[in-house]
Design a protein around this motif. Structure first.
Motif: not given
Length: 257
Positions: A91-96, A113-124, A145-153
């Protein structure tokens, strides 16, 4: 070594392979580059050679720069892929992520996933630009699934360049080896002035304080880093405080440019 007909020590047999010069008979190949390109027979080992890897690396830089060149001001957020959706840090990640969107910043994460997903979700969900920079790993992961612009490396160092090049600040949520690696790489680049100084926010005082105190009591005390180096880190538990640090640094960066 036996010299071939027409050779001498000062004028050995020579062959051009693009910008590469091959000299002396033991190094000269009997085929040409375009012949090997057009001949589809034989093993596919060449796709694993270092020259081919260089082209892949170049392609990753081109794709990354092309995809992110027009990204607005952004903040890179690091954090653990193991943070569960029911954990308070999620939830903290979503808030950020939402707070970054509200302040007009895109949020860049590792896309997992995890904290990364939370931040992407909150931002999106807050209407911001949610960016995920994924990495090829031995186990299946993929972009959340909450990535709007994604690049894989394929390569970590290419991905790290994108994390740094397109961000005006770093926020580190609690994380493991990957987060620590990214944290210290960012600090090293700022310390050595390889990138314009920008803040590194450690979010979660109870999690990061032990590391910070060790840096102060051991690394700083023994003269391995200076007071200015410690000042690069900002510890906080408050989302508004973190965003304020980011905004102040961005304004200072804008004034300098």
């Amino acid at each position: 070594m036996t010299l071939q007909l027409g050779e001498d020590e000062e004028h050995p047999r020579e062959k051009q392979r693009g910008p590469v010069v091959l000299r002396r008979s033991r190094r000269v190949e009997d085929t040409t580059t375009d012949q090997r390109l057009l001949d589809s027979r034989g093993p596919a080992d060449w796709v694993h050679t270092d020259p081919w890897r260089v082209l892949r690396i170049q392609a990753e830089f081109v794709e990354g720069f092309g995809a992110l060149a027009e990204v607005p001001k952004a903040v890179t957020v690091f954090g653990s892929a193991r943070t569960g959706r029911d954990h308070p840090e999620y939830q903290l990640g979503r808030d950020i992520g939402a707070a970054l969107a509200g302040a007009g910043f895109a949020a860049i994460t590792g896309g997992g996933p995890g904290a990364m997903e939370a931040v992407n979700r909150g931002c999106s969900e807050a209407g911001g630009l949610s960016i995920g920079l994924g990495i090829e790993l031995p186990f299946e992961q993929g972009l959340n699934p909450w990535v709007d612009l994604g690049v894989n490396f394929r390569y970590f160092f290419t991905r790290k360049t994108m994390f740094i090049k397109y961000a005006q600040a770093f926020i580190c949520l609690p994380g493991g080896f990957g987060t620590l690696d990214e944290l210290f790489e960012a600090l090293t680049l700022v310390q050595t002035k390889k990138v314009t100084k920008f803040p590194v926010v450690l979010f979660g005082k109870s999690y990061w304080d032990g590391l910070y105190q060790w840096l102060r009591s051991a690394v700083f005390a023994e003269g391995k880093i200076g007071e200015k180096d410690l000042a690069l880190l900002h510890l906080t538990d408050d989302v508004d405080d973190a965003i304020e640090v980011v905004e102040d640094a961005y304004r200072a960066w804008g004034d300098a440019h």
